[in-house]
Every structure is written in C-alpha cells, then in structure tokens.
Design an enzyme around this catalytic site. Sequence first.
Site, short mmCIF file in Angstrom:
data_model
loop_
_atom_site.label_atom_id
_atom_site.label_comp_id
_atom_site.label_asym_id
_atom_site.label_seq_id
_atom_site.Cartn_x
_atom_site.Cartn_y
_atom_site.Cartn_z
CB SER A 19 -53.32 88.21 24.44
OG SER A 19 -52.99 89.57 24.45
CB SER A 259 -57.17 85.75 13.00
OG SER A 259 -57.85 84.52 13.05
CE LYS A 260 -52.90 84.81 19.72
NZ LYS A 260 -52.98 85.66 20.88
NE ARG A 261 -61.74 83.86 14.27
CZ ARG A 261 -61.57 85.03 14.86
NH1 ARG A 261 -61.49 85.10 16.16
NH2 ARG A 261 -61.49 86.15 14.17
#
Length: 311
Positions: A19, A259-261
Amino acid sequence: MITETQLNEDFPAGRFAPSPTGRMHLGNIYTALLSWLSVKSRGGRWILRIEDLDPQRSRRAYAEQIEDDLRWLGLSWDEGGLGDLGPHGPYSQSRRGDIYHRDLCRLAERSLLYPCTCTRADILSAQAPHQSDGRIVYQGRCRPAVMHPLSPDEMPGHTLRLKVEDRDIMFTDKICGEQCVNLRDHCGDFVVQRADGVCAYQLAVVIDDALMGVTEVMRGDDLLLSTAQQLYLYELLGYIPPVYAHLPLIRNEAGQRLSKRDKSLSMETLRSEFSPEELLGRIAHLAGLRDNDCPITLDGMLELWSEQNIT
Ligand code: GLU
C-alpha cells in the site's frame, strides 16, 4: 486451452502488494524479498501490485519510492508496477473499480449482500464485552431477516456487507500450519464495499490474485486470519485460491510491530547505512537462511533458498 488448475501447477506466480502510504520499512522489504525468492526459485512470475484503494492515504510518490527501493535491492517484477507491465492490468487497485464492480454485482444478485448504515460507535457498542483485541466483530444489526437480491442501482453510496455463515473455514498455511477460523466469531458479516463506493481490501485482494493468476501469497502474519474471509470469497466467486504462506512480522528492538512512521528501520535509513548486498546479508540471516550476516548477492541468496528447499 489452459485450465486454471494447470495454471496453478505449471505457472507459479507470486506477488508483492504494497500500500503506497509511506516509505517501506525492513518488514515490507523482507516480505517482498522472500516472496520473490520463493517464486523465482521455481521459475515463476513475480507481480508488483499497487494497493492504493484508500484515496486519503495513498500517494503516487510513495508508489514511485517503492519501485525505486525494490530496484535498488535488485528486485525486478515481471508484471505490474506503475508502468502496468503485462497482460493483467491495470495493476493499481484504484483503477480496477469496474472489475471489482462486476463481482460485487454477482454477489448482490445472489442475495449475499446488504446495505449497512451502522457507524463505528454503533458497532463498538454492540461488541461482546470480551472483545478486547481490537478486532471488530459485526453482530448483524443491519442484516435483513430475509435476504434479497440488490440491483446495481441499489448499490452505490452504501456500505455493503457480505452475509457470512456460522461455519469454520479450514486451511493449511505453508508456514503457520493448520488453521481453523469461524467467520461469525472472527468478523461477522464483513464489508465488501465502503460507503464511498470503494471496494474493500478483502474483496479486491481476492479478485486481483485470482485474475492475475497468483498461485502463492506470501505476506506478513498480521493477515493470517483474514485469509479465512478471503477463502470464503474465493468459494462464493468460484475462483481457485492460491497457497498461503504467512511470515512472522519483524519487530523493532522494543518488540513492537514496525510501522511506516517508525524511521529507524525505514528504507531511507537502511539505504543510508547499508549497500544492497549488506542489507541482503542481514535479511538472509534474519530469515534463517544462514547463521551469519555477511554481504550476499541476490543470486547467492537465490542459491541458498533453493538449496534449503524452503518452499
Ligand atoms: N496491501 C497490504 C499491505 O500493504 C498487503 C495485502 C496482501 O499482501 O494481501 O499491508
């Protein structure tokens, strides 16, 4: 003519379905690499599908960055990507709405779908008290007592749910082993179309994998249980399901899911610290392909994979 069963056995195909909602991290690239190795070691096709269904969170720039990170590591795709390489396109989910709509109509005609007007608060207030793991189990508040077919003009502008049966779905995961999931207990009637008309992930992923001829789905084990929802859809739509292999998620030093963060293991940081061969060496070690993390080439890794006969 080639039958679907023959297609499964004779033309292995795997896919990576990111995604584009942020820069990839070690976990994403680990999944990409292992699915590539698995299918390439058997001479198969590897597809890059851009899962940009969510218009709020998806960005083309992130998809471009994903392609750049894959190329940096040497992973090339036989089909898909932003360039729509190959015969099963488009390969970005945001442009496959018409394809999804055809199958949604097939389900609607058979009295399997109903519109739902529940808000998140409605659903949460109806949850069983012990439901504390964050999973949402829909209790069927909007389900009509007698299900009836929906015509295509009754479908737009509504959240549509698929009625599930009180039934155990069994499957064997190549990595996680035997699984048994009761759909009523796990999720209840689940969403196949969002109120904004966008097809929900569970349905889109099934249609895409089926129509793209995917024979093996390798992905993170956060999606292990949702496989049951997907297998139920395969059955209803009459598609032949792939084999599933769910990889343990990579965690950070504190034991949390990446996480992408989280910047420390993002591709941005990894690319500034390692060469592609150094990163491959670390992943080979992490995947248990060998006991040291010295640099390795992609070809070297393919050899290790094939020798160990992992899939
Ligand atoms: N698009 C999903 C993700 O990035 C993966 C879906 C799948 O592999 O089935 O988490």
